[in-house]
Design a protein around this motif. Structure first.
Motif, PDB file in Angstrom:
ATOM      1  N   TRP A  86      14.540 -39.200  35.619  1.00  0.00           N
ATOM      2  CA  TRP A  86      15.231 -39.188  36.784  1.00  0.00           C
ATOM      3  C   TRP A  86      13.818 -39.668  37.784  1.00  0.00           C
ATOM      4  N   TYR A  87      12.760 -39.121  37.457  1.00  0.00           N
ATOM      5  CA  TYR A  87      11.648 -39.235  38.233  1.00  0.00           C
ATOM      6  C   TYR A  87      11.177 -40.979  38.160  1.00  0.00           C
ATOM      7  N   GLY A  90      13.971 -43.057  39.834  1.00  0.00           N
ATOM      8  CA  GLY A  90      13.845 -42.878  41.230  1.00  0.00           C
ATOM      9  C   GLY A  90      12.766 -43.770  41.518  1.00  0.00           C
ATOM     10  N   TRP A 169       1.559 -41.467  36.528  1.00  0.00           N
ATOM     11  CA  TRP A 169       2.265 -41.465  37.823  1.00  0.00           C
ATOM     12  C   TRP A 169       1.479 -41.201  39.065  1.00  0.00           C
ATOM     13  N   SER A 214       7.556 -37.977  50.416  1.00  0.00           N
ATOM     14  CA  SER A 214       7.891 -37.653  49.139  1.00  0.00           C
ATOM     15  C   SER A 214       6.626 -38.218  48.395  1.00  0.00           C
ATOM     16  N   LEU A 259       7.948 -31.547  42.129  1.00  0.00           N
ATOM     17  CA  LEU A 259       8.545 -32.767  41.431  1.00  0.00           C
ATOM     18  C   LEU A 259       9.937 -32.943  41.505  1.00  0.00           C
ATOM     19  N   THR A 263      12.307 -36.032  43.625  1.00  0.00           N
ATOM     20  CA  THR A 263      13.047 -36.641  42.820  1.00  0.00           C
ATOM     21  C   THR A 263      14.312 -36.991  43.635  1.00  0.00           C
ATOM     22  N   LEU A 266      13.833 -39.076  46.477  1.00  0.00           N
ATOM     23  CA  LEU A 266      13.847 -40.450  45.970  1.00  0.00           C
ATOM     24  C   LEU A 266      15.298 -41.122  46.073  1.00  0.00           C
ATOM     25  N   TYR A 400      20.688 -32.229  40.493  1.00  0.00           N
ATOM     26  CA  TYR A 400      20.331 -33.284  39.820  1.00  0.00           C
ATOM     27  C   TYR A 400      21.665 -34.081  39.074  1.00  0.00           C
TER      28      TYR A 400
END
Ligand code: HEM
Ligand SMILES: [Cu+2]
Ligand SMILES: [Cu+2]
Lengths: 507, 187
Positions: A86-87, A90, A169, A214, A259, A263, A266, A400
């Protein structure tokens, strides 16, 4: 009362929202394709990770028999895998939205993609084959206590995964910030001109402001991770040096907390940028309230992480109380600005609810409900009884699964729909949303209920004192199957559009 | 009512309110209504004030009740707890070495604690982090503290209910985490 609108067609064309970018020609085509590859990779891994969740619930329900090593391998892979996909989804989506205003690097994103793939393979090998099973936040000093369960090579593979993903990242984050700064300057991107009332309204879109907040937080989080990994390495490689367990805990939870939070942001950035068009209204602008709210978030996110250490009584008491105050306050700007914005856009809009807008709207709702559960748990006296019970997975699965995952699913669908130009089926969209929503809240309610009934988290099987946990797990399984069905239907619809987009291109 | 139940109900109440608001607004999206930005802003201020007031009330009510020990009061009795993969040693004397820990785990007399006295658990670990928890005779989780290597966490509790208490591990500590336990009696 006004008559409600009858849709002129139940299968309207997708609206065109994301296509326009500042990139040109071949580069633009490549960037769009790469974004689709990023999103598809994350989406393809999603059902596999859901199945790991299903198997875990099966073991907890005493329906499936598996060794604890296998359970905890699934748990570690599921946790890190989900947080990871999902990171990246995003970030990939954010990159596409950014490219409407600024120029993120295509080559860098491509490099990060390959590095991420290597990292994923290392993670799978370390957990499933190597049985490196420390849980997703690999709390010091557990990785250094393999107790015959895993071999040194698995530890090595795991830390190689962390390092490769971490470096890649970080570079990705830096590149986005560079792209933003080269057009707006970071001060303007953070809307400080609006905040300090030099101007009334900024031409920097809120999406850019949210992303800047972010990305800066992400960098701070990655920095903590670098220090953490270095300290682990120092202890593993030198004889006689041992780390401070409290310091290591602060580092890992700072990193993890940041983190997970960004996410969420995002996903929220996507909603800010796209939801107004679905509601057939003008774009949102960066006014003082918005500027103040997101700058406050930038500050508060860094203080709220103390709520992970409430049960470490040796942590200074002042930080604990600060943690509770910051955790409450961090939800205020979100509620007051983002949630009210989305609600006011939808209210009286007479909008056509399509799959993406439904998922955005419900995603914001899930964010709020999960956020409330987090605030409850960030109360020290409550945490005394909720810490490391299933209440914890309950709240983070809510924001989430029913939050940012909904938002990103909405985004990815919109993107694929635009690329393909294929008509949308509104009725199917509604049923699919209903299926995912019922599945998600049913599954989540069992986590909440178990947490409120003293059932610990991260138990492969439940001992007799908390045997009630097995019953809740059995109920959860039914709902997980609903989610899985929904995800498969979604992927079918998404996949059809991707295939259509590409076959249309090749002609 | 146990803290858990209150917390659950508070959350449920908020969740229902949030869901209802989203539901109503979603429904009201079917008609065309013009909303002025000024009105939206009034809502924002209202919500801001409500959230801040609620926060202050909750802080005032809960912050003075934090479970952290204060130096001002001395405990009536001290109990030592040491975690190690995958057992809790619970005794009235410290267990600084593995040997002493094994002695307690294998041959130690079960600890019996008095009611209505302030008990202090001095909790630490010989290897990784563990979670020392108190499950009362009805298996309700009534409190916990981390067992951390290199540190001594002090958890104070005044037991009122007599019976068998169970300690389950509440910090993931490896493949035996769910088997790790301890016990003591309150008389
Ligand atoms: C239908 C979807 C999902 C199912 C069935 C599921 C199931 C589970 C289960 C059973 C656990 C172990 C709970 C425990 O006993 O402690 C777990 C843990 C976890 N899940 Fe999920 N999950 C789902 C979706 C997600 C999503 C979308 C995320 C996004 C980040 C996520 C992240 C995690 C994390 C971080 C953990 C903790 C792992 C650990 O404790 O090391 N899950 N999940
Ligand atoms: Cu343990
Ligand atoms: Cu444990």
């Amino acid at each position: 009362m006004e008559a409600t609108t009858i849709q002129s067609t139940r299968q309207p064309e997708p609206i065109i929202l994301i296509q326009e970018t500042t990139l040109t020609g071949e580069e633009q085509a490549q960037f769009k394709k790469l974004t689709l590859v990023w999103l598809t990779t994350a989406l393809a891994l999603f059902p596999i990770l859901v199945i790991l969740g299903l198997l875990m619930r099966g073991s907890q329900a005493a329906i499936l028999k598996m060794s604890p090593e296998l359970f905890y391998a699934f748990m570690t892979l599921h946790g890190l895998g989900m947080v990871g996909i999902w990171y990246i989804a995003g970030m990939a989506g954010a990159g596409l939205l950014l490219s409407r205003y600024v120029r993120p690097s295509l080559a860098l994103s491509r490099g990060v993609f390959w590095a991420t793939l290597v990292a994923v393979v290392l993670l799978i090998v370390a957990t499933l084959i190597g049985k490196f099973i420390t849980g997703w936040y690999f709390l010091y000093p557990l990785p250094l206590y393999p107790a015959d369960v895993w071999k040194p090579w698995a530890t090595l593979a795991f830390f190689a995964f962390l390092t490769i993903a971490g470096v890649a990242w970080t570079l990705w984050t830096v590149d986005y910030l560079r792209a933003i700064a080269s057009r707006y300057s970071l001060k303007r991107a953070l809307a400080w001109d609006v905040l300090f009332k030099k101007v009334k309204e900024s031409d920097v879109p809120p999406m850019i402001l949210i992303l800047t907040v972010s990305l800066i937080s992400a960098l701070a989080g990655f920095l903590a991770a670098v220090v953490l990994i270095a300290l682990f390495a120092a202890e593993a490689l030198s004889s006689g040096f041992t780390n401070d367990a409290l310091l290591m805990k602060n580092l890992v939870f700072y990193f993890g907390h940041v983190l997970v939070n960004i996410t969420m942001y995002l996903g929220v950035a996507m909603v800010y940028e796209l939801f107004p068009a679905f509601a057939e209204k003008g774009k949102l602008t960066t006014k003082w309230m918005v500027a103040a709210a997101w700058n406050a978030s930038l500050l508060l996110v860094n203080l709220a992480y103390f709520h992970h250490l409430y049960m470490d009584f040796v942590q200074p008491g002042l930080l604990q109380k600060l943690g509770q105050i910051a955790s409450y306050l961090v939800s205020v700007p979100a509620g007051v600005v983002t949630i009210i914005s989305v609600l006011s856009l939808a209210f009286g809009s007479r909008m056509t609810w399509r799959l993406p807008s439904l998922l955005f709207f419900l995603g914001v709702m899930g964010w709020a409900i999960g956020g409330m559960a987090a605030v409850v748990d960030s109360t020290i006296v409550v945490n005394f009884r909720f810490h490391n019970t299933l209440w914890v997975p309950a709240h983070f699965h809510t924001y989430y699964l029913a939050g940012v995952v909904f938002m990103i699913l909405g985004f990815a669908f919109q993107y694929a729909a635009e690329l393909s130009g294929k008509a949308e089926n509104l009725r199917l969209g509604r049923w699919l949303t209903a299926l995912l929503t019922v599945g998600a809240y049913g599954f989540l309610s069992m986590f909440f209920y178990a947490g409120a009934h003293s059932v610990p988290r991260r138990y492969a099987v439940y001992p007799s004192e908390v045997h009630q946990g097995a019953g809740y797990a059995q109920v959860a399984i039914v709902f997980i199957l609903l989610i899985l069905t929904g995800v498969i239907i979604y992927l079918w619809e998404y996949g059809r559009r991707c295939v259509h987009a590409f076959s249309a291109h090749s002609h | 009512m146990p803290v858990q139940q209150i917390a659950f109900l508070v959350w449920l109440l908020f969740a229902i309110i949030i869901a209802a608001v989203f539901g109503i607004i979603g429904w009201r999206s079917r008609q065309k209504v013009d909303v002025s930005p000024a009105r939206v802003n009034r809502f924002r201020i209202l919500l801001l004030v409500i959230l801040l007031v609620l926060s202050v009330i909750f802080w005032a009510y809960t912050l003075p009740k934090v479970p952290y020990p204060t130096e001002a009061r001395q405990p009536d009795m001290v109990v030592f707890v040491t975690g190690k993969q995958f057992n809790f040693g619970i005794a009235t004397h410290p267990m600084p070495t593995e040997k002493e820990w094994e002695e307690v785990v294998n041959f130690g007399e079960p600890v019996v604690l008095p009611r209505n006295k302030l008990i202090e658990f001095r909790v630490t670990s010989l290897d990784v982090n563990h979670g020392f928890s108190l499950y009362d005779p009805d298996h309700l989780l009534i409190g916990q503290v981390q067992a951390m290597p290199g540190y001594m966490n002090r958890l104070r509790y005044r037991f009122t209910k007599p019976g068998e208490y169970t300690v389950l591990c509440l910090e993931y500590c490896g493949n035996g985490h769910h088997r790790m336990r301890g016990a003591f009696t309150v008389q």
